[in-house]
Design a protein around this motif. Structure first.
Motif, mmCIF file in Angstrom:
data_model
loop_
_atom_site.group_PDB
_atom_site.id
_atom_site.type_symbol
_atom_site.label_atom_id
_atom_site.label_comp_id
_atom_site.label_asym_id
_atom_site.label_seq_id
_atom_site.Cartn_x
_atom_site.Cartn_y
_atom_site.Cartn_z
ATOM 1 N N ILE A 41 10.693 -26.923 -11.327
ATOM 2 C CA ILE A 41 11.448 -25.828 -10.730
ATOM 3 C C ILE A 41 11.418 -25.975 -9.203
ATOM 4 O O ILE A 41 10.549 -26.642 -8.646
ATOM 5 C CB ILE A 41 10.868 -24.449 -11.121
ATOM 6 C CG1 ILE A 41 9.417 -24.318 -10.650
ATOM 7 C CG2 ILE A 41 10.980 -24.231 -12.614
ATOM 8 C CD1 ILE A 41 8.847 -22.937 -10.809
ATOM 9 N N ARG A 42 12.386 -25.352 -8.550
ATOM 10 C CA ARG A 42 12.467 -25.388 -7.095
ATOM 11 C C ARG A 42 12.212 -23.981 -6.554
ATOM 12 O O ARG A 42 12.885 -23.025 -6.945
ATOM 13 C CB ARG A 42 13.834 -25.886 -6.633
ATOM 14 C CG ARG A 42 14.089 -27.334 -7.004
ATOM 15 C CD ARG A 42 15.481 -27.771 -6.594
ATOM 16 N NE ARG A 42 15.645 -27.752 -5.149
ATOM 17 C CZ ARG A 42 15.275 -28.752 -4.342
ATOM 18 N NH1 ARG A 42 14.706 -29.833 -4.856
ATOM 19 N NH2 ARG A 42 15.474 -28.690 -3.049
ATOM 20 N N ILE A 43 11.241 -23.895 -5.678
ATOM 21 C CA ILE A 43 10.881 -22.624 -5.045
ATOM 22 C C ILE A 43 11.286 -22.688 -3.580
ATOM 23 O O ILE A 43 10.876 -23.601 -2.855
ATOM 24 C CB ILE A 43 9.365 -22.350 -5.176
ATOM 25 C CG1 ILE A 43 8.988 -22.213 -6.652
ATOM 26 C CG2 ILE A 43 8.967 -21.098 -4.402
ATOM 27 C CD1 ILE A 43 7.504 -22.057 -6.886
ATOM 28 N N PRO A 97 13.293 -19.144 -9.143
ATOM 29 C CA PRO A 97 14.352 -19.030 -10.140
ATOM 30 C C PRO A 97 14.160 -17.754 -10.946
ATOM 31 O O PRO A 97 13.083 -17.512 -11.476
ATOM 32 C CB PRO A 97 14.162 -20.264 -11.022
ATOM 33 C CG PRO A 97 13.353 -21.200 -10.187
ATOM 34 C CD PRO A 97 12.483 -20.348 -9.325
ATOM 35 N N ARG A 98 15.173 -16.920 -10.979
ATOM 36 C CA ARG A 98 15.084 -15.695 -11.797
ATOM 37 C C ARG A 98 15.313 -16.131 -13.231
ATOM 38 O O ARG A 98 16.393 -15.971 -13.794
ATOM 39 C CB ARG A 98 16.154 -14.710 -11.333
ATOM 40 C CG ARG A 98 15.979 -13.340 -11.938
ATOM 41 C CD ARG A 98 14.830 -12.600 -11.294
ATOM 42 N NE ARG A 98 14.855 -11.215 -11.720
ATOM 43 C CZ ARG A 98 13.854 -10.647 -12.368
ATOM 44 N NH1 ARG A 98 12.763 -11.326 -12.622
ATOM 45 N NH2 ARG A 98 13.936 -9.391 -12.722
ATOM 46 N N LYS A 99 14.298 -16.719 -13.801
ATOM 47 C CA LYS A 99 14.447 -17.410 -15.077
ATOM 48 C C LYS A 99 13.100 -17.481 -15.765
ATOM 49 O O LYS A 99 12.063 -17.184 -15.170
ATOM 50 C CB LYS A 99 14.972 -18.824 -14.855
ATOM 51 C CG LYS A 99 14.099 -19.600 -13.869
ATOM 52 C CD LYS A 99 14.512 -21.022 -13.724
ATOM 53 C CE LYS A 99 13.946 -21.843 -14.853
ATOM 54 N NZ LYS A 99 14.218 -23.272 -14.731
ATOM 55 N N LEU A 100 13.138 -17.904 -16.987
ATOM 56 C CA LEU A 100 11.908 -18.170 -17.720
ATOM 57 C C LEU A 100 11.507 -19.614 -17.453
ATOM 58 O O LEU A 100 12.313 -20.522 -17.580
ATOM 59 C CB LEU A 100 12.130 -17.954 -19.209
ATOM 60 C CG LEU A 100 10.883 -18.008 -20.071
ATOM 61 C CD1 LEU A 100 10.036 -16.779 -19.853
ATOM 62 C CD2 LEU A 100 11.271 -18.127 -21.528
ATOM 63 N N ILE A 101 10.281 -19.825 -17.059
ATOM 64 C CA ILE A 101 9.807 -21.165 -16.737
ATOM 65 C C ILE A 101 9.027 -21.692 -17.938
ATOM 66 O O ILE A 101 8.152 -21.013 -18.476
ATOM 67 C CB ILE A 101 8.923 -21.134 -15.483
ATOM 68 C CG1 ILE A 101 9.719 -20.571 -14.309
ATOM 69 C CG2 ILE A 101 8.393 -22.522 -15.151
ATOM 70 C CD1 ILE A 101 8.870 -20.273 -13.097
ATOM 71 N N ARG A 102 9.352 -22.896 -18.337
ATOM 72 C CA ARG A 102 8.708 -23.511 -19.501
ATOM 73 C C ARG A 102 7.662 -24.519 -19.049
ATOM 74 O O ARG A 102 7.775 -25.121 -17.970
ATOM 75 C CB ARG A 102 9.750 -24.215 -20.384
ATOM 76 C CG ARG A 102 10.935 -23.335 -20.766
ATOM 77 C CD ARG A 102 10.496 -22.056 -21.459
ATOM 78 N NE ARG A 102 9.819 -22.314 -22.715
ATOM 79 C CZ ARG A 102 10.467 -22.572 -23.851
ATOM 80 N NH1 ARG A 102 11.793 -22.562 -23.885
ATOM 81 N NH2 ARG A 102 9.798 -22.799 -24.966
ATOM 82 N N PRO A 103 6.610 -24.733 -19.821
ATOM 83 C CA PRO A 103 5.582 -25.717 -19.449
ATOM 84 C C PRO A 103 6.186 -27.092 -19.195
ATOM 85 O O PRO A 103 7.015 -27.588 -19.963
ATOM 86 C CB PRO A 103 4.653 -25.727 -20.673
ATOM 87 C CG PRO A 103 4.828 -24.374 -21.282
ATOM 88 C CD PRO A 103 6.271 -24.038 -21.073
ATOM 89 N N GLY A 104 5.783 -27.707 -18.083
ATOM 90 C CA GLY A 104 6.262 -29.028 -17.729
ATOM 91 C C GLY A 104 7.612 -29.055 -17.053
ATOM 92 O O GLY A 104 8.054 -30.120 -16.594
ATOM 93 N N GLU A 105 8.286 -27.947 -16.966
ATOM 94 C CA GLU A 105 9.615 -27.907 -16.359
ATOM 95 C C GLU A 105 9.497 -27.955 -14.835
ATOM 96 O O GLU A 105 8.651 -27.291 -14.238
ATOM 97 C CB GLU A 105 10.335 -26.632 -16.784
ATOM 98 C CG GLU A 105 11.715 -26.467 -16.193
ATOM 99 C CD GLU A 105 12.340 -25.146 -16.574
ATOM 100 O OE1 GLU A 105 13.509 -24.922 -16.207
ATOM 101 O OE2 GLU A 105 11.654 -24.330 -17.216
#
Length: 696
Positions: A252-254, A242-250
């Motif tokens: 995400i799909r790679i 994700p071209r995004k900011l990743i937050r702790p515990g979130e």
């Protein structure tokens, strides 16, 4: 013009045998004693005419016997012929011999007898052995680049073979045509005219459309394929994050893009994802022949930081493309770059537009909230100001200008996000229509002194407003605007909120991999009482959070082995002397980066064409400034052989290296053998001699 040569020129000594029929002819001449008879004098004239015919026949027989011996000797000398301007070169004449050895990633493929590169080195050494004693030998190792091993060449075969033995496979792609071009330039610059260029490669797909372009008449290009068979291979091509900011515990799909390059065989293999030193997920993948697929992993990371990640699969015959490296940044805060546009114009009695946005993002001014805010003036924007994982908020832009516009454009196209509040000054729009159009607007008109202009509707399914209930949206709609920019040409499906006038109040633009949300008014009191609304802070928070955490904007930006590697400096620089900067990787490599000023005024560090894959760190002394991942270009992963048609070959010649390579090489060096033609002529001469002999 044809050039004639001989593979076994020692047999030419036997040409002396053509004297035998001449000697025999002389020895066998009968010397008759002439006796005159008066009664036979009238037939003398008739006898002379008959003897002339017999003598002509005898001379023809002698010629045919001599020609037959000549042709038989020449046939045993194994004559060869080569077309073009390349005439027979004496065995001791010096010439240029340039060996171009492929060191690209695909040459590391494992075969039963070792790697393809091992076989390639053996072929190169045989070419050296076949060179003449006076030949000038040079070696070029090529991938995407072409490195010349000897500046002026060498006549020492041992030196050339030693240099070949020191070469190793790189992780770079192939450029055969570039190697040929470099080799031709070397031959043309040599004191020796003409020469031979040997290209030793696997010649896999995809290759250059033309392997040998412009080649002088006195230069021959010979292609030596290391092997011919197709090799099955599966490659990890790209990583989608994700071209995004990743937050702790979130969660995400790679995504991982895979390709089975085999045209005939299906494959089954295990694919796993590691984050840091821990294996996070694993999948079993099935791929049909000549097919591609994208596999998704769902992961979450509880602690913030920048993680080194790797996707790996079972090893096959080409191991270099069985891993993919990338970085994941998990941040406890959302980085925000606040760009300040219009300054205070009333002696400080009225707060500037950026004041209310800054307070909304960092109410306490302590930096302890959800956002990490850094401010920069409009005219001081640099690449380092625009953080790829954060959000840019631009309040009341005045004069974007070509340089600033290009920076914002490049930032958004690459996956960045921006929130832009249109301001009071017409200069921002009338002077730069390109910037206006980039915001999705065809025409803009500044409206001032507007009474009771409110938001009339919201796109409640959009993430910016989906968290607000009906009462909160009604409260937001009560805000009045006294000054805003009325725009036209905005796509209706991109509008998030309309004004009562029917003009778009908030809209979204998707540009490249990034997004921009535009608000038609400045966030200050001269524009209205929106900054005083209790919904202003939630609106800023939801908008910035959406832009920072939006999903799926495409491929993760990758760096490839063999291409220049760039490092962006964080805001505030690196806090150490330039001389202390260095680049290191996990295998022990250490290099000195080059520093330069970009056209946009920011400083970047560059490492020239690293060859190894993995993680690279930019250090200032012992402190880490930045780090990036480097992978192999999977254009090298297709191990199906190229089809050598006339277009691909160009002026080059192809030599079979599978059997009797030394013999095939000699044949190519000398030309095509035509001994059979000489034997046919010799047999024909003997048959003609026999027929004439019967009549003699």
């Amino acid at each position: 013009m044809l050039g004639l040569g001989f593979l076994n020129s020692v047999f030419l000594v036997a040409l002396t045998a053509i004297a035998l029929p001449i000697i025999i002819h002389i020895l066998n001449r009968r010397r008759q004693r002439k006796v005159a008879f008066s009664s036979l004098e009238f037939i003398v004239e008739m006898s002379k005419r008959r003897m002339r015919k017999i003598n002509v026949r005898r001379w023809l027989i002698l010629l045919l016997r001599t020609l037959a011996i000549l042709l038989i000797v020449l046939a045993f000398a194994r004559p060869t012929v080569r077309g073009g301007a390349a005439l027979l070169i004496p065995a001791k004449a010096a010439r240029n011999v340039v060996i171009c050895l492929d060191v690209s990633a695909s040459m590391g493929v494992e075969r039963e007898t070792g790697t393809a590169f091992t076989a390639a080195r053996e072929l190169a050494e045989q070419v050296v052995d076949e060179a003449g004693e006076n030949d000038l030998i040079n070696v070029i190792s090529f991938s995407s680049r072409a490195d010349v091993l000897f500046d002026t060449g060498t006549r020492s075969k041992q030196t050339a073979k030693s240099a070949i033995g020191d070469l190793a496979v790189t992780n770079e792609p192939t450029a055969v045509a570039h190697a040929v071009e470099t080799a031709v330039g070397m031959v043309e610059a040599s004191e020796i005219a003409g020469g031979e260029i040997y290209i030793i490669s696997d010649f896999r797909e995809p290759a250059d459309s033309v392997l040998a372009g412009r080649v002088p008449d006195d230069v021959r290009v010979v292609l030596l394929p290391v092997y011919e068979e197709a090799v099955d291979n599966v490659s990890i091509d790209r990583v989608f994050i994700p071209r995004k900011l990743i937050r702790p515990g979130e969660v995400i799909r790679i995504g991982v893009a895979l390709t089975n390059h085999s045209r005939t065989n299906a494959v089954n293999f295990s694919l796993e994802l590691s984050v840091g030193d821990k294996r996070k997920a694993e999948r079993v993948v099935d791929l049909s022949p000549a097919s591609s697929a994208t596999v998704a992993f769902a992961v979450s990371i509880n602690d913030w930081g920048t993680y080194r990640c790797r996707v790996s699969k079972n090893r096959d015959r080409l191991a270099v493309d069985d891993d993919r490296f990338f970085l994941l940044e998990v941040s406890r805060k959302i980085p925000v770059t606040l760009i300040r546009g219009r300054r205070l114009a009333d002696g400080g009695k009225q707060a500037a537009a950026y004041f209310y946005v800054e307070k909304a993002l960092n109410p306490r001014g302590s930096g302890e909230g959800e956002f990490s805010v850094s401010t920069v003036d409009e005219e001081e924007i640099t690449t380092a100001s625009l953080l790829g994982t954060g959000v840019v908020v631009w309040t009341d832009p005045q004069q974007p200008g070509p340089r600033r516009f290009e920076l914002i454009k490049r930032y958004v196209q690459g996956g960045g996000s921006a929130l832009i509040f249109m301001g009071h000054s017409r200069k921002a729009f009338w002077r730069d229509e390109g910037f206006l159009h980039y915001l999705g607007v065809a025409k803009a008109v500044l409206k001032e002194g507007v009474e009771e202009q409110r938001f009339s509707s919201f796109e409640q399914d959009h993430p910016v407003f989906s968290l607000f209930n009906k009462e909160e949206l009604e409260l937001l709609a009560m805000s009045r605007l006294r000054s805003y920019v009325a725009v036209s040409g905005v796509a209706p499906d991109s509008v998030l909120a309309y004004l009562a006038s029917g003009d778009p109040g908030i809209w979204e633009c998707r540009r490249g991999k990034g997004r921009i949300i535009v608000v038609a008014a400045a966030p200050d009191l001269p524009s209205g009482d929106l900054p005083l609304s209790p919904m202003f802070l939630p609106l800023i928070h939801t908008t910035v959070s959406y832009l920072a955490s939006r999903e799926g904007a495409g491929f993760h930006l990758e760096n490839y082995a063999g291409t220049d590697l760039f490092f962006d400096f964080p805001p505030g620089g690196w806090g150490a002397p330039r001389s202390s900067l260095r680049v290191v990787n996990d295998s022990g490599f250490e290099g000195k980066p080059l520093l330069y000023e970009s056209p946009h005024g920011d400083t970047r560090a560059m490492l020239e064409r690293p060859r190894e894959i993995g993680f690279y760190r930019l250090l200032a002394g012992t402190a880490q400034v930045a780090r990036v991942a480097v992978n192999v270009d999977t254009r090298e992963s297709n191990l199906n052989p190229i089809v050598f048609d006339d277009k691909v070959l160009g002026s080059a010649r192809l030599v079979d290296t599978s059997v009797d390579f030394a013999e095939n090489l000699r044949r190519e060096k000398q030309g095509r053998e035509i001994y059979a033609f000489f034997l046919i002529l010799a047999v024909s001469a003997l048959i003609a001699e026999a027929l004439l002999g019967r009549k003699a």
